[in-house]
Scaffold this motif. Structure first.
Motif, PDB file in Angstrom:
ATOM      1  N   ARG A  90     -22.350  49.116 -37.537  1.00 50.33           N
ATOM      2  CA  ARG A  90     -23.046  49.643 -36.361  1.00 50.33           C
ATOM      3  C   ARG A  90     -23.997  48.575 -35.864  1.00 50.33           C
ATOM      4  NH1 ARG A  90     -26.031  54.690 -38.321  1.00 50.33           N
ATOM      5  NH2 ARG A  90     -26.008  53.528 -40.253  1.00 50.33           N
ATOM      6  N   PRO A  91     -24.194  48.524 -34.554  1.00 47.06           N
ATOM      7  CA  PRO A  91     -25.196  47.567 -34.068  1.00 47.06           C
ATOM      8  C   PRO A  91     -26.598  48.104 -34.304  1.00 47.06           C
ATOM      9  CG  PRO A  91     -24.223  48.726 -32.221  1.00 47.06           C
ATOM     10  CD  PRO A  91     -23.542  49.241 -33.458  1.00 47.06           C
ATOM     11  N   LEU A  92     -27.464  47.223 -34.656  1.00 46.77           N
ATOM     12  CA  LEU A  92     -28.871  47.571 -34.860  1.00 46.77           C
ATOM     13  C   LEU A  92     -29.646  46.702 -33.887  1.00 46.77           C
ATOM     14  CD1 LEU A  92     -31.006  49.004 -36.646  1.00 46.77           C
ATOM     15  CD2 LEU A  92     -30.910  47.027 -38.134  1.00 46.77           C
ATOM     16  N   ARG A  93     -30.387  47.354 -32.995  1.00 47.57           N
ATOM     17  CA  ARG A  93     -31.091  46.561 -31.993  1.00 47.57           C
ATOM     18  C   ARG A  93     -32.468  46.175 -32.491  1.00 47.57           C
ATOM     19  NH1 ARG A  93     -31.990  48.969 -26.749  1.00 47.57           N
ATOM     20  NH2 ARG A  93     -31.596  51.054 -27.552  1.00 47.57           N
ATOM     21  N   THR A 111     -33.718  42.672 -26.113  1.00 47.17           N
ATOM     22  CA  THR A 111     -33.338  43.048 -27.468  1.00 47.17           C
ATOM     23  C   THR A 111     -32.127  42.241 -27.903  1.00 47.17           C
ATOM     24  OG1 THR A 111     -31.910  44.830 -26.717  1.00 47.17           O
ATOM     25  CG2 THR A 111     -34.179  45.417 -27.249  1.00 47.17           C
ATOM     26  N   VAL A 112     -31.988  42.117 -29.210  1.00 51.13           N
ATOM     27  CA  VAL A 112     -30.830  41.430 -29.764  1.00 51.13           C
ATOM     28  C   VAL A 112     -30.198  42.380 -30.770  1.00 51.13           C
ATOM     29  CG1 VAL A 112     -32.302  40.292 -31.474  1.00 51.13           C
ATOM     30  CG2 VAL A 112     -30.049  39.393 -31.030  1.00 51.13           C
ATOM     31  N   ALA A 113     -28.871  42.386 -30.808  1.00 53.50           N
ATOM     32  CA  ALA A 113     -28.185  43.290 -31.724  1.00 53.50           C
ATOM     33  C   ALA A 113     -27.816  42.563 -33.010  1.00 53.50           C
ATOM     34  CB  ALA A 113     -26.937  43.853 -31.068  1.00 53.50           C
ATOM     35  N   LEU A 114     -28.096  43.216 -34.123  1.00 56.01           N
ATOM     36  CA  LEU A 114     -27.692  42.707 -35.431  1.00 56.01           C
ATOM     37  C   LEU A 114     -26.514  43.530 -35.902  1.00 56.01           C
ATOM     38  CD1 LEU A 114     -31.008  42.868 -37.450  1.00 56.01           C
ATOM     39  CD2 LEU A 114     -30.005  40.869 -36.393  1.00 56.01           C
TER      40      LEU A 114
END
Lengths: 124, 206
Positions: free
Chosen positions: B42-45, B70-73
């Protein structure tokens, strides 16, 4: 140890971004920053005073009836991690959640748990 | 296992153990692929540093909308059993996200550095970072189709790795291969921890 928080915005920046409007511009949580893999559980049997709580606070409370990690909560709520860390710190200061901090690897009581992890991975 | 220090009446009976592993490497080295192959991804922002002035952010937009702020991890979870869960975090590849690494690395058990032999230098910063932090890591050489196959010893030598750091050939797309990389990391971390707890038993060559 240099605080990684130094990289976050300070309060003077104000609510620059919409998600931070949720936190009224706060980009740092009150107190210690919750680890990504800290487990959060809603404290049961507490009357929740909804005044002063945002819908996102209430959503977080309902999402952590069972222990949930900070990262899971942020991903499920689809809010940036920093915002969720601030909101959780609010709930913690209101004593509405209990936080279980992860054990640092160097302080694991024994190595057996890691052997169990490796064995568990082999069964995947 | 007793629930240590828990005085709330309805607390869980067993202390849960959560383990944090990082997946690092250069852009396009296969971090997302590896996390996705071994876990539900899942993406984590998270936030990027907002130091650039004059950034055009429309604060009237909906919360849902992705903004440049924001950046997605990549975030994945592997449940070994109840109360024993591995969390995987793909580290952001670009240099301007270095500030996030400290938060990601805090309390981590270890890291996988994915190496792409076509761009081996891309993983130097990750190797440096984990060496400096003394965080146990393994190097997984992602064998891309069409890329020339290298012997792990060549990669080890090119990266000037400590002899104890495992170098593994892997295919990030394959679940079993990704799993084997994680097992190698857990075993390496285990050995490192045992070595650090008994430092006299092992003397590294200078």
């Amino acid at each position: 140890m240099p605080a990684p928080e130094d990289h976050w915005l300070d309060e003077e920046a104000g609510p620059v971004v919409r998600p931070y409007a949720l936190t009224r511009g706060r980009t740092r949580p009150a107190g210690e920053v919750l680890d990504l893999i800290a487990l959060v559980t809603a404290v049961r049997g507490v009357e929740v005073d909804r005044v002063g709580l945002d819908p996102e606070h209430l959503a977080l409370l309902s999402m952590c009836r069972l222990p949930a990690s900070v990262a899971d909560l942020a991903a499920d709520l689809d809010l940036p991690l920093g915002v969720v860390q601030v909101l959780l710190a609010d709930l913690r200061s209101l004593k509405l959640i209990a936080v279980h901090h992860p054990t640092p690897p160097a302080q694991l009581p024994d190595m057996q748990i890691l052997r169990e992890v490796a064995d568990g991975l082999r069964r995947l | 296992m007793a629930s240590a220090g828990s005085d709330q009446a309805s607390g869980p009976p067993e202390v849960p153990v959560t383990i944090k592993l990082l997946v690092a490497g250069g852009f396009g080295a296969g971090k997302t692929t590896l996390v996705g192959a071994v876990s539900e991804i899942r993406p984590l922002r998270t936030e990027e540093s907002l130091s650039e002035p004059g950034m055009n952010v429309d604060i009237l937009d909906g919360v849902e909308r992705k903004t440049t702020t924001t950046v997605a991890l990549d975030f994945g979870r592997i449940t070994i059993r109840r109360n024993l869960v591995i969390y995987l975090f793909g580290t952001p590849g670009q240099e301007r996200f270095w500030f996030m690494w400290d938060e990601l690395a805090r309390g981590a058990l270890g890291a996988v550095v994915l190496a792409d032999t076509r761009r081996l230098a891309d993983c130097f910063p990750s190797v440096d970072y984990f060496e400096r932090r003394q965080l146990p890591f393994v190097v997984a050489v992602n064998c891309f189709d069409g890329a020339r196959r290298y012997h792990p010893a060549d990669v080890r030598s090119a990266l000037d790795l400590d002899p104890v750091v495992p170098v593994i050939l892997a295919d990030a797309r394959q679940r079993t291969s990704g799993r084997d990389v994680l097992i190698a990391l857990i075993e390496h971390a285990l050995q490192e921890m045992q070595r650090r707890r008994a430092p006299a038993a092992w003397a590294p060559a200078p």
